[in-house]
Every structure is written in structure tokens, then in C-alpha cells.
Scaffold this motif. Structure first.
Motif, PDB file in Angstrom:
ATOM      1  N   THR A 110      32.584  46.342  47.443  1.00  0.00           N
ATOM      2  CA  THR A 110      31.444  45.563  46.946  1.00  0.00           C
ATOM      3  C   THR A 110      31.896  44.174  46.518  1.00  0.00           C
ATOM      4  O   THR A 110      31.241  43.171  46.827  1.00  0.00           O
ATOM      5  N   ALA A 111      33.015  44.108  45.818  1.00  0.00           N
ATOM      6  CA  ALA A 111      33.546  42.799  45.417  1.00  0.00           C
ATOM      7  C   ALA A 111      33.930  41.975  46.633  1.00  0.00           C
ATOM      8  O   ALA A 111      33.658  40.768  46.687  1.00  0.00           O
ATOM      9  N   ALA A 112      34.536  42.608  47.621  1.00  0.00           N
ATOM     10  CA  ALA A 112      34.896  41.893  48.850  1.00  0.00           C
ATOM     11  C   ALA A 112      33.647  41.433  49.588  1.00  0.00           C
ATOM     12  O   ALA A 112      33.601  40.318  50.118  1.00  0.00           O
ATOM     13  N   ALA A 157      31.713  35.957  42.809  1.00  0.00           N
ATOM     14  CA  ALA A 157      31.687  37.411  42.989  1.00  0.00           C
ATOM     15  C   ALA A 157      32.236  38.125  41.752  1.00  0.00           C
ATOM     16  O   ALA A 157      31.733  39.180  41.372  1.00  0.00           O
ATOM     17  N   ALA A 158      33.248  37.543  41.109  1.00  0.00           N
ATOM     18  CA  ALA A 158      33.801  38.142  39.895  1.00  0.00           C
ATOM     19  C   ALA A 158      32.769  38.168  38.770  1.00  0.00           C
ATOM     20  O   ALA A 158      32.676  39.146  38.017  1.00  0.00           O
ATOM     21  N   ILE A 159      31.988  37.116  38.662  1.00  0.00           N
ATOM     22  CA  ILE A 159      30.937  37.078  37.641  1.00  0.00           C
ATOM     23  C   ILE A 159      29.886  38.150  37.928  1.00  0.00           C
ATOM     24  O   ILE A 159      29.441  38.862  37.018  1.00  0.00           O
ATOM     25  N   LEU A 160      29.501  38.292  39.187  1.00  0.00           N
ATOM     26  CA  LEU A 160      28.526  39.328  39.548  1.00  0.00           C
ATOM     27  C   LEU A 160      29.081  40.730  39.306  1.00  0.00           C
ATOM     28  O   LEU A 160      28.371  41.612  38.799  1.00  0.00           O
ATOM     29  N   MET A 161      30.345  40.951  39.652  1.00  0.00           N
ATOM     30  CA  MET A 161      30.949  42.261  39.408  1.00  0.00           C
ATOM     31  C   MET A 161      31.077  42.543  37.910  1.00  0.00           C
ATOM     32  O   MET A 161      30.884  43.675  37.483  1.00  0.00           O
ATOM     33  N   ALA A 162      31.370  41.514  37.120  1.00  0.00           N
ATOM     34  CA  ALA A 162      31.424  41.704  35.670  1.00  0.00           C
ATOM     35  C   ALA A 162      30.058  42.114  35.125  1.00  0.00           C
ATOM     36  O   ALA A 162      29.963  42.949  34.213  1.00  0.00           O
ATOM     37  N   LEU A 163      29.006  41.546  35.697  1.00  0.00           N
ATOM     38  CA  LEU A 163      27.652  41.931  35.298  1.00  0.00           C
ATOM     39  C   LEU A 163      27.369  43.385  35.674  1.00  0.00           C
ATOM     40  O   LEU A 163      26.822  44.145  34.869  1.00  0.00           O
ATOM     41  N   PHE A 164      27.777  43.801  36.887  1.00  0.00           N
ATOM     42  CA  PHE A 164      27.593  45.192  37.306  1.00  0.00           C
ATOM     43  C   PHE A 164      28.352  46.150  36.389  1.00  0.00           C
ATOM     44  O   PHE A 164      27.848  47.213  36.032  1.00  0.00           O
ATOM     45  N   ILE A 165      29.559  45.761  36.005  1.00  0.00           N
ATOM     46  CA  ILE A 165      30.374  46.614  35.141  1.00  0.00           C
ATOM     47  C   ILE A 165      29.779  46.675  33.740  1.00  0.00           C
ATOM     48  O   ILE A 165      29.704  47.735  33.124  1.00  0.00           O
ATOM     49  N   LEU A 204      35.083  50.758  38.790  1.00  0.00           N
ATOM     50  CA  LEU A 204      34.548  49.494  39.307  1.00  0.00           C
ATOM     51  C   LEU A 204      35.437  48.321  38.931  1.00  0.00           C
ATOM     52  O   LEU A 204      35.601  47.389  39.717  1.00  0.00           O
ATOM     53  N   LEU A 205      36.013  48.351  37.746  1.00  0.00           N
ATOM     54  CA  LEU A 205      36.902  47.262  37.327  1.00  0.00           C
ATOM     55  C   LEU A 205      38.156  47.215  38.189  1.00  0.00           C
ATOM     56  O   LEU A 205      38.539  46.148  38.697  1.00  0.00           O
ATOM     57  N   ILE A 206      38.793  48.356  38.390  1.00  0.00           N
ATOM     58  CA  ILE A 206      40.000  48.401  39.225  1.00  0.00           C
ATOM     59  C   ILE A 206      39.654  47.997  40.649  1.00  0.00           C
ATOM     60  O   ILE A 206      40.352  47.192  41.274  1.00  0.00           O
ATOM     61  N   GLY A 207      38.570  48.552  41.167  1.00  0.00           N
ATOM     62  CA  GLY A 207      38.158  48.219  42.520  1.00  0.00           C
ATOM     63  C   GLY A 207      37.805  46.754  42.680  1.00  0.00           C
ATOM     64  O   GLY A 207      38.123  46.135  43.697  1.00  0.00           O
ATOM     65  N   ALA A 208      37.138  46.182  41.689  1.00  0.00           N
ATOM     66  CA  ALA A 208      36.744  44.768  41.768  1.00  0.00           C
ATOM     67  C   ALA A 208      37.966  43.863  41.848  1.00  0.00           C
ATOM     68  O   ALA A 208      37.979  42.906  42.634  1.00  0.00           O
ATOM     69  N   LEU A 209      38.982  44.150  41.066  1.00  0.00           N
ATOM     70  CA  LEU A 209      40.199  43.326  41.108  1.00  0.00           C
ATOM     71  C   LEU A 209      40.856  43.392  42.483  1.00  0.00           C
ATOM     72  O   LEU A 209      41.265  42.371  43.036  1.00  0.00           O
TER      73      LEU A 209
END
Length: 122
Positions: free
Chosen positions: A107-109, A10-18, A37-42
Motif C-alpha cells: 500500500t505504501a509502495a 505517501a508516508a503522511i497518508l500511511m501515518a494517517l492510516f496507522i 502497517l508501520l513495519i510494512g509502510a517503512l
């Protein structure tokens, strides 16, 4: 380790979204679209990993999906009200900003719980 694999994917996918700055194209302000998105993803990755230790993946997936929809709706509502008030409505501005942070977290969750559910199906 098996609880960390869904969060890693999920972190890899969120990094792609960011990196692609999808928040900007969906209505986030250009100045803070990636930051929210970065703060929310963490936050979301951490919370989903902890919740995944106690909850079954399917209910967690449904709950985070519904939360993501509500957070995005809140962000869009804040955006439209902030623009309609010619940047005077501070509450609408906060809903816009924090709505995007919540959208990133949920989204990350959601991604973490989907991957966890797919891995546990086998």
C-alpha cells in the motif's frame, strides 16, 4: 529531492492510516494491527522510492496495486483459516500476520507510485 516528495506524501497518508487503525477495521488482529502497517509502510516506502528511480511510474503503479490486492487476499485467507482452526493452524496465523505486513508495504509502495505518476504527468 523530487524522488523523495512522493515518498513523503505517501508516508503522511500511511501515518494517517496507522493513526486511524484502519487495519483493525479491515480484519487485522487488534494487538498488531498498527505494528504490521508501520513495519510494512517503512519497507514499502523504501522499496518504492528505489524502484521509482529505475521504473516508469505507471507500470509501477499497476504492479503495486495488484500486489496490494494479493497481499490483502492472503491476509484475509489466513485470518479465516486461523479462526476456523480455533487458533491451531500456525501457517494460517503466519499468513494472516505476514499478509498484513505485505499489505502495508505494498500500500505504501502503491501510494508512492501514484503520487509520483501524478507529479510526472504535468
Amino acid at each position: 529531492m523530487r524522488h523523495l516528495l512522493p515518498a513523503l506524501i505517501a508516508a503522511i497518508l500511511m501515518a494517517l492510516f496507522i493513526a486511524l487503525d484502519t487495519g483493525r477495521s479491515l480484519g487485522a488482529h487488534p494487538w498488531w494491527s498498527q505494528k504490521t502497517l508501520l513495519i510494512g509502510a517503512l519497507i514499502g516506502l523504501f522499496l518504492a522510492t528505489l524502484a521509482g528511480l529505475k521504473l516508469r511510474p505507471m507500470p509501477l503503479t499497476v504492479a503495486t496495486m495488484l500486489g496490494t490486492i494479493l497481499a490483502f487476499a492472503t491476509a484475509k485467507y489466513g485470518q479465516t483459516q486461523f479462526a476456523a482452526s480455533y487458533a491451531e493452524d500456525q501457517l494460517a496465523g503466519q499468513l494472516w500476520y505476514l499478509g498484513w505486513m505485505a499489505t502495508g508495504a505494498l500500500t505504501a509502495a502503491w501510494l508512492t507510485s501514484v503520487v509520483q505518476w501524478l507529479l510526472n504527468r504535468e
